[in-house]
Write a protein that holds these residues in place. Structure first.
Motif, PDB file in Angstrom:
ATOM      1  N   LEU A 285      -2.131   8.874   4.038  1.00  0.00           N
ATOM      2  CA  LEU A 285      -2.239   7.421   4.145  1.00  0.00           C
ATOM      3  C   LEU A 285      -0.872   6.780   4.337  1.00  0.00           C
ATOM      4  O   LEU A 285      -0.723   5.844   5.121  1.00  0.00           O
ATOM      5  N   THR A 286       0.121   7.286   3.643  1.00  0.00           N
ATOM      6  CA  THR A 286       1.479   6.761   3.780  1.00  0.00           C
ATOM      7  C   THR A 286       1.987   6.987   5.201  1.00  0.00           C
ATOM      8  O   THR A 286       2.618   6.101   5.787  1.00  0.00           O
TER       9      THR A 286
ATOM     10  N   ASP B 206      -2.814  10.700  -0.319  1.00  0.00           N
ATOM     11  CA  ASP B 206      -1.834   9.619  -0.396  1.00  0.00           C
ATOM     12  C   ASP B 206      -0.716   9.807   0.631  1.00  0.00           C
ATOM     13  O   ASP B 206      -0.258   8.835   1.238  1.00  0.00           O
ATOM     14  N   GLN B 207      -0.282  11.051   0.847  1.00  0.00           N
ATOM     15  CA  GLN B 207       0.757  11.311   1.841  1.00  0.00           C
ATOM     16  C   GLN B 207       0.248  10.998   3.240  1.00  0.00           C
ATOM     17  O   GLN B 207       0.958  10.385   4.049  1.00  0.00           O
TER      18      GLN B 207
ATOM     19  N   ASN C 109       1.707   7.248  -6.344  1.00  0.00           N
ATOM     20  CA  ASN C 109       0.657   8.246  -6.557  1.00  0.00           C
ATOM     21  C   ASN C 109       1.128   9.653  -6.191  1.00  0.00           C
ATOM     22  O   ASN C 109       0.501  10.632  -6.574  1.00  0.00           O
TER      23      ASN C 109
ATOM     24  N   GLN D 161       0.837  -1.200   0.000  1.00  0.00           N
ATOM     25  CA  GLN D 161       0.000   0.000   0.000  1.00  0.00           C
ATOM     26  C   GLN D 161       0.875   1.255   0.000  1.00  0.00           C
ATOM     27  O   GLN D 161       0.601   2.222  -0.712  1.00  0.00           O
TER      28      GLN D 161
ATOM     29  N   ARG E  74      -2.747  13.834  -3.841  1.00  0.00           N
ATOM     30  CA  ARG E  74      -1.401  13.648  -3.296  1.00  0.00           C
ATOM     31  C   ARG E  74      -1.396  13.834  -1.780  1.00  0.00           C
ATOM     32  O   ARG E  74      -0.721  13.103  -1.066  1.00  0.00           O
TER      33      ARG E  74
ATOM     34  N   GLN F 110       2.322   1.867  -3.422  1.00  0.00           N
ATOM     35  CA  GLN F 110       1.308   2.437  -4.317  1.00  0.00           C
ATOM     36  C   GLN F 110       1.084   3.912  -4.006  1.00  0.00           C
ATOM     37  O   GLN F 110       1.000   4.740  -4.911  1.00  0.00           O
ATOM     38  N   ASN F 111       1.022   4.247  -2.722  1.00  0.00           N
ATOM     39  CA  ASN F 111       0.836   5.651  -2.334  1.00  0.00           C
ATOM     40  C   ASN F 111       2.016   6.500  -2.782  1.00  0.00           C
ATOM     41  O   ASN F 111       1.840   7.628  -3.237  1.00  0.00           O
TER      42      ASN F 111
END
Length: 122
Positions: free
Chosen positions: A58-59, A55-56, A34, A27, A52, A30-31
């Motif tokens: 989530l990362t 995604d950041q 992205n 995951q 973005r 993938q992030n």
């Protein structure tokens, strides 16, 4: 080590931790992909920037979870796995099955959530 865990239970939890770790790493990869800068028009860039940021975020969450998993795997190796970091009591196998990277028993986690105003089961 948690005296109530059998060798089979410890192995089951280790296997689960490793599987969750692998999924989190995928995951996060993938992030990161992205997070590449968008190459679009003005509207696309605005949309891309929001994506973005998500995604950041989530990362960052995944990185924290990954650190907890690594800590649990280290605890399995050094014999301290399954003991509450707060009170030292044994965390029941059923709780560890649900959240194998947990570092707290239900009572300590609930007390922490009440004082911090959190509701998540981390």
């Amino acid at each position: 080590m948690n005296e109530t865990l059998t060798t089979d239970q410890s192995q089951e939890l280790k296997t689960r931790l490793l599987a969750v770790r692998k999924d989190l790493q995928a995951q996060m990869q993938q992030n990161r992909e992205n997070l590449a800068p968008p190459a679009a028009d003005q509207d696309g860039i605005v949309q891309g920037n929001v994506g973005r940021e998500v995604d950041q975020a989530l990362t960052n969450i995944d990185a924290a979870d990954l650190a907890r998993i690594d800590h649990a795997l280290e605890a399995l190796e050094d014999g301290s796995y399954g003991l509450c970091a707060e009170c030292g009591c044994s965390i029941p196998f059923e709780r560890l099955k649900i959240e194998p990277q947990t570092q707290h028993c239900v009572a300590c986690k609930s007390r922490w959530e009440q004082t911090k105003g959190h509701t998540g089961a981390r």
